[in-house]
Design a protein around this motif. Structure first.
Motif, PDB file in Angstrom:
ATOM      1  N   GLU A 130      94.316  66.970  42.621  1.00  0.00           N
ATOM      2  CA  GLU A 130      94.206  65.504  42.734  1.00  0.00           C
ATOM      3  C   GLU A 130      93.237  65.091  43.843  1.00  0.00           C
ATOM      4  OE1 GLU A 130      95.492  62.934  40.842  1.00  0.00           O
ATOM      5  OE2 GLU A 130      96.042  64.559  39.478  1.00  0.00           O
ATOM      6  N   ASN A 139      90.643  59.407  51.331  1.00  0.00           N
ATOM      7  CA  ASN A 139      91.209  60.036  50.141  1.00  0.00           C
ATOM      8  C   ASN A 139      92.665  60.434  50.355  1.00  0.00           C
ATOM      9  OD1 ASN A 139      90.696  60.760  47.406  1.00  0.00           O
ATOM     10  ND2 ASN A 139      90.691  62.910  48.016  1.00  0.00           N
ATOM     11  N   HIS A 143      95.902  59.010  48.253  1.00  0.00           N
ATOM     12  CA  HIS A 143      96.878  59.911  47.634  1.00  0.00           C
ATOM     13  C   HIS A 143      98.116  60.119  48.508  1.00  0.00           C
ATOM     14  CE1 HIS A 143      93.159  60.933  45.446  1.00  0.00           C
ATOM     15  NE2 HIS A 143      93.985  61.082  44.434  1.00  0.00           N
ATOM     16  N   LEU A 146     101.502  61.059  46.832  1.00  0.00           N
ATOM     17  CA  LEU A 146     101.527  62.441  46.340  1.00  0.00           C
ATOM     18  C   LEU A 146     101.617  63.430  47.500  1.00  0.00           C
ATOM     19  CD1 LEU A 146     101.359  64.512  44.057  1.00  0.00           C
ATOM     20  CD2 LEU A 146      98.858  64.339  44.214  1.00  0.00           C
TER      21      LEU A 146
END
Length: 166
Positions: A130, A139, A143, A146
């Motif tokens: 991912e 980034n 994310h 997650l």
């Protein structure tokens, strides 16, 4: 907290040993010069830096000493009570990322073999897919759910396997 205390103590012991060896050698720099050079800013001393080392900026993973899963797990658990606060978010997310990859290296190097840790290794691989190789703050922030979910799932998995961290 324990690991950072141990790392800090190790740095101080190294500095003290260096200072003693310099004092014992008359050809070496005077003790005042040694203390001035060892008084570098905390960010210049890797063990006390709050900025996580991005992969590729430090020693190659194969150059790092093999770490026990229990030690890597302790580092991951140390992130459980932290959160992404305005002044701490980049550090926190970078640390969770680093601790997950520290766990990954330890599990893959463990004498039981990576097959003993299929779920945690799979969760980290999914996270890496991912992230697509981008572990910059923007980034990681994108994310974040997650990243935190991966940490929490690995923590739960490890809690069910106490023989791996005791």
């Amino acid at each position: 907290m324990f690991l950072s205390t141990v790392r800090g103590a190790a740095v101080l012991l190294g500095i003290a040993a260096f200072a003693v060896s310099c004092d014992a050698n008359p050809a070496s720099a005077p003790a005042a010069d040694v203390s001035a050079s060892s008084a570098a800013s905390p960010s210049s001393q890797g063990a006390t830096s709050k900025t996580p080392t991005a992969p590729g900026n430090g020693p190659a993973p194969s150059a790092l000493p093999t770490e026990k899963v229990r030690d890597a797990f302790a580092g991951l658990q140390a992130t459980l009570n932290d959160s992404c606060t305005p002044g701490n978010c980049a550090y926190f997310l970078g640390r969770v990322y680093d601790e997950l990859h520290r766990m990954d290296r330890a599990m893959k190097a463990d004498p039981k073999g990576p097959g003993h840790f299929p779920e945690p290794i799979s969760l980290i691989a999914k996270l890496d897919t991912e992230l697509d190789g981008d572990h910059a703050f923007d980034n990681l922030k994108k994310h974040q759910p997650l990243l935190i979910d991966t940490r929490d799932k690995i923590n739960l998995w490890m809690q069910g396997h106490p023989d791996d961290y005791r």
